[in-house]
Design a protein around this motif. Structure first.
Motif, PDB file in Angstrom:
ATOM      1  N   ALA A  74      14.342 -29.144  30.895  1.00 15.51           N
ATOM      2  CA  ALA A  74      14.146 -27.981  29.934  1.00 15.51           C
ATOM      3  C   ALA A  74      13.417 -28.461  28.560  1.00 15.51           C
ATOM      4  N   PRO A  75      12.369 -27.448  28.143  1.00 15.70           N
ATOM      5  CA  PRO A  75      11.603 -27.713  27.001  1.00 15.70           C
ATOM      6  C   PRO A  75      12.508 -28.151  25.679  1.00 15.70           C
ATOM      7  N   LYS A  76      12.008 -28.552  24.753  1.00 13.03           N
ATOM      8  CA  LYS A  76      12.846 -29.040  23.527  1.00 13.03           C
ATOM      9  C   LYS A  76      12.711 -27.491  22.816  1.00 13.03           C
ATOM     10  N   SER A  77      11.682 -26.623  23.041  1.00 15.89           N
ATOM     11  CA  SER A  77      11.393 -25.315  22.504  1.00 15.89           C
ATOM     12  C   SER A  77      10.759 -24.652  23.182  1.00 15.89           C
ATOM     13  N   LYS A  78      10.819 -23.198  23.269  1.00 16.14           N
ATOM     14  CA  LYS A  78       9.912 -22.466  23.990  1.00 16.14           C
ATOM     15  C   LYS A  78       8.450 -22.589  23.594  1.00 16.14           C
ATOM     16  N   ALA A  79       7.578 -22.293  24.429  1.00 17.40           N
ATOM     17  CA  ALA A  79       6.200 -22.487  24.066  1.00 17.40           C
ATOM     18  C   ALA A  79       5.779 -21.068  23.326  1.00 17.40           C
ATOM     19  N   VAL A  80       4.725 -21.223  22.355  1.00 18.14           N
ATOM     20  CA  VAL A  80       4.234 -19.884  22.046  1.00 18.14           C
ATOM     21  C   VAL A  80       3.563 -19.421  22.958  1.00 18.14           C
ATOM     22  N   VAL A  81       3.638 -17.857  22.973  1.00 14.79           N
ATOM     23  CA  VAL A  81       2.747 -17.102  23.842  1.00 14.79           C
ATOM     24  C   VAL A  81       2.075 -16.236  22.783  1.00 14.79           C
ATOM     25  N   LEU A  82       0.779 -16.254  23.206  1.00 14.44           N
ATOM     26  CA  LEU A  82      -0.240 -15.455  22.364  1.00 14.44           C
ATOM     27  C   LEU A  82      -0.718 -14.198  23.243  1.00 14.44           C
ATOM     28  N   ASP A  83      -0.850 -13.309  22.551  1.00 19.06           N
ATOM     29  CA  ASP A  83      -1.483 -11.869  23.473  1.00 19.06           C
ATOM     30  C   ASP A  83      -2.795 -11.920  23.734  1.00 19.06           C
ATOM     31  N   THR A  84      -3.515 -12.996  23.468  1.00 18.16           N
ATOM     32  CA  THR A  84      -5.014 -12.878  23.864  1.00 18.16           C
ATOM     33  C   THR A  84      -5.064 -13.732  24.943  1.00 18.16           C
ATOM     34  N   PRO A  85      -6.190 -13.611  25.619  1.00 17.32           N
ATOM     35  CA  PRO A  85      -6.349 -14.485  26.698  1.00 17.32           C
ATOM     36  C   PRO A  85      -7.303 -15.749  26.377  1.00 17.32           C
ATOM     37  N   PRO A  86      -7.222 -16.882  27.028  1.00 17.30           N
ATOM     38  CA  PRO A  86      -8.017 -17.902  26.926  1.00 17.30           C
ATOM     39  C   PRO A  86      -9.565 -17.574  27.109  1.00 17.30           C
ATOM     40  N   ASP A  87     -10.420 -18.377  26.439  1.00 18.97           N
ATOM     41  CA  ASP A  87     -11.992 -17.973  26.823  1.00 18.97           C
ATOM     42  C   ASP A  87     -12.473 -19.149  27.382  1.00 18.97           C
ATOM     43  N   ARG A  88     -11.591 -20.390  27.598  1.00 17.93           N
ATOM     44  CA  ARG A  88     -12.017 -21.653  28.343  1.00 17.93           C
ATOM     45  C   ARG A  88     -10.945 -22.134  29.261  1.00 17.93           C
ATOM     46  N   LEU A  89     -11.412 -22.552  30.496  1.00 17.57           N
ATOM     47  CA  LEU A  89     -10.373 -23.122  31.452  1.00 17.57           C
ATOM     48  C   LEU A  89     -10.905 -24.749  31.387  1.00 17.57           C
ATOM     49  N   VAL A  90     -10.098 -25.514  31.011  1.00 15.61           N
ATOM     50  CA  VAL A  90     -10.421 -27.121  30.630  1.00 15.61           C
ATOM     51  C   VAL A  90      -9.807 -27.863  31.892  1.00 15.61           C
ATOM     52  N   ILE A  91     -10.704 -28.390  32.488  1.00 11.30           N
ATOM     53  CA  ILE A  91     -10.387 -29.253  33.693  1.00 11.30           C
ATOM     54  C   ILE A  91     -10.277 -30.859  33.178  1.00 11.30           C
ATOM     55  N   HIS A  92      -9.148 -31.406  33.537  1.00 13.80           N
ATOM     56  CA  HIS A  92      -8.558 -32.721  33.342  1.00 13.80           C
ATOM     57  C   HIS A  92      -8.522 -33.644  34.366  1.00 13.80           C
ATOM     58  N   HIS A  93      -8.609 -34.787  34.521  1.00 15.66           N
ATOM     59  CA  HIS A  93      -7.841 -35.721  35.441  1.00 15.66           C
ATOM     60  C   HIS A  93      -6.774 -36.266  34.844  1.00 15.66           C
ATOM     61  N   THR A  94      -5.663 -36.810  35.568  1.00  8.48           N
ATOM     62  CA  THR A  94      -4.491 -37.405  35.267  1.00  8.48           C
ATOM     63  C   THR A  94      -4.700 -38.841  34.779  1.00  8.48           C
ATOM     64  N   ALA A  95      -5.832 -39.585  35.218  1.00  6.32           N
ATOM     65  CA  ALA A  95      -5.867 -40.990  35.209  1.00  6.32           C
ATOM     66  C   ALA A  95      -4.869 -41.707  35.826  1.00  6.32           C
TER      67      ALA A  95
END
Length: 268
Positions: A74-95
């Motif tokens: 369970a999260p410590k708190s609920k995530a903030v939800v924005l009513d606007t979409p993202p403009d960038r999709l960020v690619i990560h690696h877990t290392a």
């Protein structure tokens, strides 16, 4: 720009290597059926659900394993939800290690290990990124409320790109991709996920899909995967076909951070 800081690796209790990272990586942004087959032509017309119809359909949502499925804490708190979409999709690696265990259970262990690290070591409210793609090609939902937010055309504020969490969505690819590419199954799933997200949010993959290093001083997502991003964008564009966005996309302006931020930072 600060220099890229070195990594030290930690072996997690589950046997998955996790990176202990330092430097400017992520600032948390929380308050703390497909139709069955094709139909035969009738009276010279294609029935709905035919191959022709499917070719015109937008990319469908790939199989995404929910937080309940991988037994997220369970999260410590609920995530903030924005009513606007993202403009960038960020690619990560877990290392983390380029494991040969591509099972679904290994993917679930990975998500649990990342969540433990983010919450216990970094002190964050939850796992940082919105999605994780395992080396076996299994896609897991990350930060809480991610899928419901997407269904409403919005975005949850994650903790994956310092100073940019309110207008980006982060995707972790399991492994370390400094000198090698992710396996085929992983790349296929990553492409399918990105195509669905670009279709849902009406994003142009040429502009929207970026690497973590495009936003922060970091080696992430690894030299080899970063070099592959043009091919990844092209693969997503092929799946979108003629459905590339023709309207104006949201302009995030200057990154706006929430009032309450997690203080932990890390670089990868």
């Amino acid at each position: 720009m600060p220099a890229i800081t070195r990594r030290v690796f930690l072996s997690a209790g589950s046997g998955i290597a996790l990176a202990i990272l330092s430097g400017p990586w992520a600032e948390a942004g929380t308050v703390d059926g497909d139709d069955k087959g094709s139909k035969e032509k009738k009276d010279g017309k294609e029935k709905k659900g035919s191959k022709t119809d499917k070719a015109d359909a937008p990319p469908s949502r790939p199989r995404i394993h929910t937080r309940d499925e991988w037994d997220a804490a369970a999260p410590k708190s609920k995530a903030v939800v924005l009513d606007t979409p993202p403009d960038r999709l960020v690619i990560h690696h877990t290392a983390t290690a380029n494991t040969r265990d591509v099972s679904l259970e290994a993917a679930f262990r990975l998500s649990r290990a990342i969540q433990r690290y983010h919450m216990r070591r970094n002190g964050w409210a939850d796992i940082g990124e919105q999605f994780t793609v395992s080396r076996g090609g299994h896609i897991m939902e990350g930060r809480n409320r991610t899928l419901p937010a997407i269904a409403q055309g919005g975005n949850v504020v994650g903790a994956q790109a310092a100073g940019h969490n309110r207008h980006t969505l982060g995707i972790e690819t399991e492994g370390t991709y400094t000198t090698e590419l992710p396996p085929t199954d992983q790349l296929d799933s990553l492409t399918a996920l990105l195509a669905w997200l670009c279709s849902t949010y009406r994003l142009d993959p040429e502009e929207a899909i970026i690497g973590h290093r495009d936003l922060n001083a970091t080696a992430c997502p690894g030299d080899r995967l970063y070099e592959y991003l043009p091919e990844l964008r092209a693969g997503v564009a092929r799946r979108l076909g003629d459905r590339l966005p023709d309207g104006e996309r949201p302009d995030p302006g200057e990154p706006e951070e929430p009032e309450d931020q997690d203080k932990s930072q890390a670089d990868r």
